[in-house]
Design an enzyme around this catalytic site. Structure first.
Site, PDB file in Angstrom:
ATOM      1  N   GLY A  21       3.342  13.794  -8.284  1.00 55.44           N
ATOM      2  CA  GLY A  21       3.441  13.702  -6.931  1.00 55.44           C
ATOM      3  C   GLY A  21       2.774  12.698  -6.084  1.00 55.44           C
ATOM      4  O   GLY A  21       2.551  11.492  -6.875  1.00 55.44           O
ATOM      5  N   SER A  22       1.964  12.601  -4.986  1.00 52.78           N
ATOM      6  CA  SER A  22       1.334  11.625  -4.083  1.00 52.78           C
ATOM      7  C   SER A  22       0.154  11.343  -4.996  1.00 52.78           C
ATOM      8  O   SER A  22      -0.397  10.279  -4.333  1.00 52.78           O
ATOM      9  CB  SER A  22       1.088  12.176  -2.719  1.00 52.78           C
ATOM     10  OG  SER A  22       2.385  12.528  -2.157  1.00 52.78           O
ATOM     11  N   THR A  23      -0.307  11.964  -5.803  1.00 57.28           N
ATOM     12  CA  THR A  23      -1.633  11.625  -6.605  1.00 57.28           C
ATOM     13  C   THR A  23      -1.349  10.255  -7.562  1.00 57.28           C
ATOM     14  O   THR A  23      -2.153   9.322  -7.729  1.00 57.28           O
ATOM     15  CB  THR A  23      -2.415  12.690  -7.439  1.00 57.28           C
ATOM     16  OG1 THR A  23      -1.261  13.262  -8.314  1.00 57.28           O
ATOM     17  CG2 THR A  23      -2.925  13.862  -6.598  1.00 57.28           C
ATOM     18  N   PHE A  24      -0.097   9.885  -7.697  1.00 59.32           N
ATOM     19  CA  PHE A  24       0.570   8.784  -8.318  1.00 59.32           C
ATOM     20  C   PHE A  24       0.574   7.510  -7.425  1.00 59.32           C
ATOM     21  O   PHE A  24       0.754   6.615  -8.014  1.00 59.32           O
ATOM     22  CB  PHE A  24       1.703   9.075  -9.168  1.00 59.32           C
ATOM     23  CG  PHE A  24       2.017   8.041 -10.180  1.00 59.32           C
ATOM     24  CD1 PHE A  24       1.419   8.248 -11.245  1.00 59.32           C
ATOM     25  CD2 PHE A  24       2.784   6.966  -9.899  1.00 59.32           C
ATOM     26  CE1 PHE A  24       1.540   7.145 -12.533  1.00 59.32           C
ATOM     27  CE2 PHE A  24       3.042   6.176 -11.051  1.00 59.32           C
ATOM     28  CZ  PHE A  24       2.442   6.152 -12.154  1.00 59.32           C
TER      29      PHE A  24
END
Length: 314
Positions: A21-24
């Protein structure tokens, strides 16, 4: 020992794949900077919801907030805009985007000394390049999978000034006198991002904690950068209502020494997000590191308290 359930020995940080998700998103920002698709001053549109190849893509807060309009790249990360990320990565030809993801090892194992590692999984190149929805979903960290250790390695490359190293828990074999008998063979570091790109992304991660979705990770007297993540969980090839929430931090922000990642599988409750579930874990670990390692504050003035003198009576 041999009667134990083998599942008890599984270290899912190295053996289980998940969609980050957004941690990438910081990794994608670094890729876009390296390929000159953007600069830190680039402004991107955020309509709140768009369609790619007939599929709807929207921000997590679209129903409450709608579109945010024009966003700078630091704001894209701070607000965690899926739509702006799609616009950003669409500036890169799909074949170049895929090539860079492959260069970062998203079809390989990390290569640590931990057993039962699982290789990251990326869609086949033909599918990625021929279907616009594939690079679009990859732009906000879905549609591919990796292990938590792999994500830590990638964020570590940014924290290391662009050099990616292979994480290990073993240095070598020592005898009872503490003498090294055999050193573990380690891959040499390899540069995947420039120093300039890494510094730019680190600064943006600091803004996420200062004023964005990571504000609750703030620790008085210290500075850290980070990114929240709340991804839909894919089961049997389809997405349901289950989530995987996470938060990844780089600490200390000025001279990074640690990358800390917390991933929570299927948290319960309507308010289960990376900011509400994973950040408290990372913050607690960071505070423990400060105590154990004796890390001095970078902003000691925030820790000073002025006390009025006590009155003396006779």
């Amino acid at each position: 020992y041999y009667r134990a359930d083998p599942a008890l020995f599984r270290n899912w940080a190295v053996s289980d794949l998940y969609e980050p998700g957004s941690t990438f998103k910081p990794i994608n920002v670094a890729i876009a900077l390296e390929l000159n698709a953007i600069t830190p001053e680039t402004v991107l549109p955020d309509e709140g919801r768009i369609f790619v190849g007939g599929w709807p893509i929207q921000n997590n807060d679209y129903s409450q907030r709608g579109g945010r309009g024009a966003l700078t790249i630091p704001q894209v990360l701070a607000y965690s805009s899926n739509v702006a990320m799609v616009h950003m990565m669409s500036r890169i030809p799909a074949r170049h985007y895929y090539r860079y993801l492959h260069r970062l090892g998203l079809t390989e194992k990390v290569g640590s000394d931990l057993p039962f590692e699982t290789a990251a999984q990326l869609k086949p190149p033909e599918q990625f390049m021929n279907y616009p929805i594939e690079p679009a979903t990859t732009a906000f960290g879905q549609g591919f999978s990796l292990t938590p250790l792999h994500l830590v390695q990638l964020l570590g490359a940014i924290a290391n000034g662009g050099e990616m190293v292979t994480p290990h828990v073993i240095d070598g074999l020592y005898d009872e006198n503490g003498q090294l008998q055999k050193r573990l063979k380690q891959r040499p570091p390899r540069r995947v991002f420039s120093q300039r790109t890494s510094q730019a992304v680190i600064k943006m991660l600091g803004e996420v904690v200062r004023s964005g979705t990571g504000k609750t990770a703030q620790i008085r007297g210290y500075r850290l950068g980070g990114k929240t993540g709340t991804a839909q969980k894919a089961i049997g090839g389809t997405y349901g209502n289950l989530r995987i929430t996470s938060f990844v931090a780089v600490f200390p922000l000025e001279q990074p020494q640690y990358v800390i990642l917390a991933v929570v599988d299927e948290p319960k409750g309507d308010d289960a997000y990376g900011s509400t579930v994973a950040i408290p874990i990372v913050r607690a670990v960071t505070e423990s590191l400060i105590t154990i390692e004796g890390i001095p504050p970078s902003h000691p003035e925030e820790l000073r308290h002025v006390a009025a003198p006590a009155s003396v009576s006779q």
